[in-house]
Scaffold this motif. Sequence first.
Motif, PDB file in Angstrom:
ATOM      1  N   THR A   1       0.846  -1.201   0.000  1.00 54.62           N
ATOM      2  CA  THR A   1       0.000   0.000   0.000  1.00 54.62           C
ATOM      3  C   THR A   1       0.876   1.244   0.000  1.00 54.62           C
ATOM      4  N   LEU A   2       0.758   2.037  -1.051  1.00 56.71           N
ATOM      5  CA  LEU A   2       1.640   3.202  -1.221  1.00 56.71           C
ATOM      6  C   LEU A   2       0.905   4.527  -1.340  1.00 56.71           C
ATOM      7  N   ARG A   3      -0.409   4.514  -1.613  1.00 55.51           N
ATOM      8  CA  ARG A   3      -1.084   5.763  -1.969  1.00 55.51           C
ATOM      9  C   ARG A   3      -2.169   6.177  -0.981  1.00 55.51           C
ATOM     10  N   ARG A   4      -2.122   5.604   0.208  1.00 51.40           N
ATOM     11  CA  ARG A   4      -3.045   6.041   1.257  1.00 51.40           C
ATOM     12  C   ARG A   4      -2.403   5.718   2.604  1.00 51.40           C
ATOM     13  N   PRO A   5      -2.868   6.372   3.660  1.00 55.18           N
ATOM     14  CA  PRO A   5      -2.264   6.091   4.967  1.00 55.18           C
ATOM     15  C   PRO A   5      -2.630   4.692   5.450  1.00 55.18           C
ATOM     16  N   LEU A   6      -1.725   4.110   6.213  1.00 52.27           N
ATOM     17  CA  LEU A   6      -1.969   2.806   6.829  1.00 52.27           C
ATOM     18  C   LEU A   6      -2.174   2.988   8.320  1.00 52.27           C
ATOM     19  N   ARG A   7      -3.106   2.241   8.883  1.00 51.62           N
ATOM     20  CA  ARG A   7      -3.370   2.309  10.321  1.00 51.62           C
ATOM     21  C   ARG A   7      -3.088   0.962  10.959  1.00 51.62           C
ATOM     22  N   ILE A   8      -2.515   1.030  12.170  1.00 52.11           N
ATOM     23  CA  ILE A   8      -2.348  -0.167  12.993  1.00 52.11           C
ATOM     24  C   ILE A   8      -3.342  -0.061  14.135  1.00 52.11           C
TER      25      ILE A   8
ATOM     26  N   PRO B   1      -1.057  -8.347   3.367  1.00 49.86           N
ATOM     27  CA  PRO B   1      -0.117  -9.153   4.162  1.00 49.86           C
ATOM     28  C   PRO B   1       1.298  -8.582   4.144  1.00 49.86           C
ATOM     29  N   THR B   2       1.716  -8.061   3.005  1.00 52.51           N
ATOM     30  CA  THR B   2       3.048  -7.443   2.922  1.00 52.51           C
ATOM     31  C   THR B   2       3.133  -6.232   3.844  1.00 52.51           C
ATOM     32  N   ASP B   3       2.085  -5.397   3.855  1.00 50.91           N
ATOM     33  CA  ASP B   3       2.043  -4.255   4.776  1.00 50.91           C
ATOM     34  C   ASP B   3       2.186  -4.733   6.224  1.00 50.91           C
ATOM     35  N   CYS B   4       1.504  -5.834   6.537  1.00 54.59           N
ATOM     36  CA  CYS B   4       1.540  -6.371   7.908  1.00 54.59           C
ATOM     37  C   CYS B   4       2.950  -6.772   8.317  1.00 54.59           C
ATOM     38  N   VAL B   5       3.662  -7.439   7.404  1.00 53.83           N
ATOM     39  CA  VAL B   5       5.027  -7.873   7.736  1.00 53.83           C
ATOM     40  C   VAL B   5       5.950  -6.661   7.858  1.00 53.83           C
TER      41      VAL B   5
ATOM     42  N   HIS C   1       9.225  -3.681  11.234  1.00 56.35           N
ATOM     43  CA  HIS C   1       9.955  -2.414  11.316  1.00 56.35           C
ATOM     44  C   HIS C   1       9.291  -1.356  12.193  1.00 56.35           C
ATOM     45  N   GLU C   2       8.070  -1.614  12.643  1.00 60.20           N
ATOM     46  CA  GLU C   2       7.409  -0.662  13.531  1.00 60.20           C
ATOM     47  C   GLU C   2       7.075  -1.340  14.871  1.00 60.20           C
ATOM     48  N   ILE C   3       6.231  -2.359  14.816  1.00 57.89           N
ATOM     49  CA  ILE C   3       5.774  -2.976  16.067  1.00 57.89           C
ATOM     50  C   ILE C   3       6.913  -3.708  16.770  1.00 57.89           C
ATOM     51  N   LEU C   4       7.719  -4.427  16.005  1.00 59.30           N
ATOM     52  CA  LEU C   4       8.826  -5.196  16.589  1.00 59.30           C
ATOM     53  C   LEU C   4      10.176  -4.567  16.240  1.00 59.30           C
ATOM     54  N   SER C   5      10.201  -3.235  16.173  1.00 55.55           N
ATOM     55  CA  SER C   5      11.441  -2.563  15.775  1.00 55.55           C
ATOM     56  C   SER C   5      12.550  -2.740  16.820  1.00 55.55           C
ATOM     57  N   ASP C   6      12.173  -3.117  18.051  1.00 49.80           N
ATOM     58  CA  ASP C   6      13.208  -3.341  19.075  1.00 49.80           C
ATOM     59  C   ASP C   6      13.987  -4.625  18.804  1.00 49.80           C
ATOM     60  N   ARG C   7      13.302  -5.614  18.298  1.00 51.12           N
ATOM     61  CA  ARG C   7      13.979  -6.888  18.001  1.00 51.12           C
ATOM     62  C   ARG C   7      13.171  -7.629  16.938  1.00 51.12           C
ATOM     63  N   ALA C   8      13.813  -7.904  15.826  1.00 54.85           N
ATOM     64  CA  ALA C   8      13.100  -8.547  14.709  1.00 54.85           C
ATOM     65  C   ALA C   8      12.701  -9.966  15.088  1.00 54.85           C
ATOM     66  N   PRO C   9      11.613 -10.461  14.495  1.00 60.27           N
ATOM     67  CA  PRO C   9      11.242 -11.853  14.763  1.00 60.27           C
ATOM     68  C   PRO C   9      12.293 -12.827  14.219  1.00 60.27           C
ATOM     69  N   ASP C  10      12.385 -13.971  14.862  1.00 54.63           N
ATOM     70  CA  ASP C  10      13.271 -15.037  14.384  1.00 54.63           C
ATOM     71  C   ASP C  10      12.594 -15.851  13.293  1.00 54.63           C
ATOM     72  N   LEU C  11      11.260 -15.827  13.329  1.00 55.10           N
ATOM     73  CA  LEU C  11      10.499 -16.673  12.413  1.00 55.10           C
ATOM     74  C   LEU C  11       9.167 -15.987  12.128  1.00 55.10           C
TER      75      LEU C  11
ATOM     76  N   ALA D   1       3.431 -12.892   2.257  1.00 55.66           N
ATOM     77  CA  ALA D   1       3.860 -12.459   3.595  1.00 55.66           C
ATOM     78  C   ALA D   1       5.179 -13.141   3.960  1.00 55.66           C
ATOM     79  N   ALA D   2       5.289 -14.420   3.611  1.00 56.73           N
ATOM     80  CA  ALA D   2       6.543 -15.144   3.868  1.00 56.73           C
ATOM     81  C   ALA D   2       7.665 -14.605   2.984  1.00 56.73           C
ATOM     82  N   SER D   3       7.327 -14.227   1.747  1.00 50.72           N
ATOM     83  CA  SER D   3       8.335 -13.635   0.849  1.00 50.72           C
ATOM     84  C   SER D   3       8.866 -12.331   1.424  1.00 50.72           C
ATOM     85  N   GLU D   4       7.960 -11.521   1.974  1.00 51.87           N
ATOM     86  CA  GLU D   4       8.368 -10.228   2.516  1.00 51.87           C
ATOM     87  C   GLU D   4       9.349 -10.422   3.668  1.00 51.87           C
ATOM     88  N   ALA D   5       9.054 -11.374   4.543  1.00 52.98           N
ATOM     89  CA  ALA D   5       9.974 -11.664   5.641  1.00 52.98           C
ATOM     90  C   ALA D   5      11.322 -12.130   5.098  1.00 52.98           C
TER      91      ALA D   5
END
Length: 273
Positions: free
Chosen positions: A69-76, A90-94, A99-109, A132-136
Amino acid sequence: MAGQVAASRAAADRPGIGDLGEARILVTNDDGITAPGLAALLRIARGLSRDIWVVAPETQQSGVSHGLTLRRPLRIRQLAPKRFAVDGTPTDCVLLGVHEILSDRAPDLVLSGVNWGANLGEDIGYSGTVAAASEATLFGIRAIAMSLDIVGERPRWATAEAIAPGLIQRVAAAPWPADTLVNVNFPDRIAEDVAGIRVVAAGRRKQGVGIDRRTDPAGQPYFWFKDWTGDPREAGENDLAAIATGAVTVTPVTIDRTSHAGLVALRAALDTP
Ligand code: MN
């Protein structure tokens, strides 16, 4: 994308994760935050680790592939501790999960699914679950996409729940090639009747797209793409053939889209080294 994002990309093969007990796992899907397959995957993930985070789309996103998603705001929207919905793909979610929710430590999986319906053969290219798996994978994070084949009336989530925990542990513990995600499909059978686990290439179906052409009350045509199911186009070892025998399919998928045969052919044709 930001420099920090580019820097986190891992190109090298990585050793497996022997013990998932301490692993940070991000769970997502393409069927949306309320999907029963997401609830099944959450039960699976919680049996593996205590550090489980859910970031899933607000709405059904099947077939959006690697849409961004590039042309409108995203909300969490936070729904509970460690549970978030994103009004995007799904790509937005990953991206927001890592990079936002888990920016302190990336997931291992990253675990994506369990999708309502199989993702076999050419489905892999359309699938938001696989994307989503590709994005990760783009960020060097191990990722497994999981889908449940549904031939009968009701999805057999219990089959996925019985088999996925051991399978995820074994896949995660294996050496993990660079730029590779793992696509898993569970057959529409009770767990006791599943005919083993097969590591196979993605197949291709015989038929093309099924288009259902209808006419609206104003006399104008409209169209539905039908679910297309069909036999494998080629005989032999592939995911379509394997799931037809009642096996769980495991297919490593690369995100490198370069055609290496094409490099050779075009370098020769264009007379470049
Ligand atoms: Mn889906």
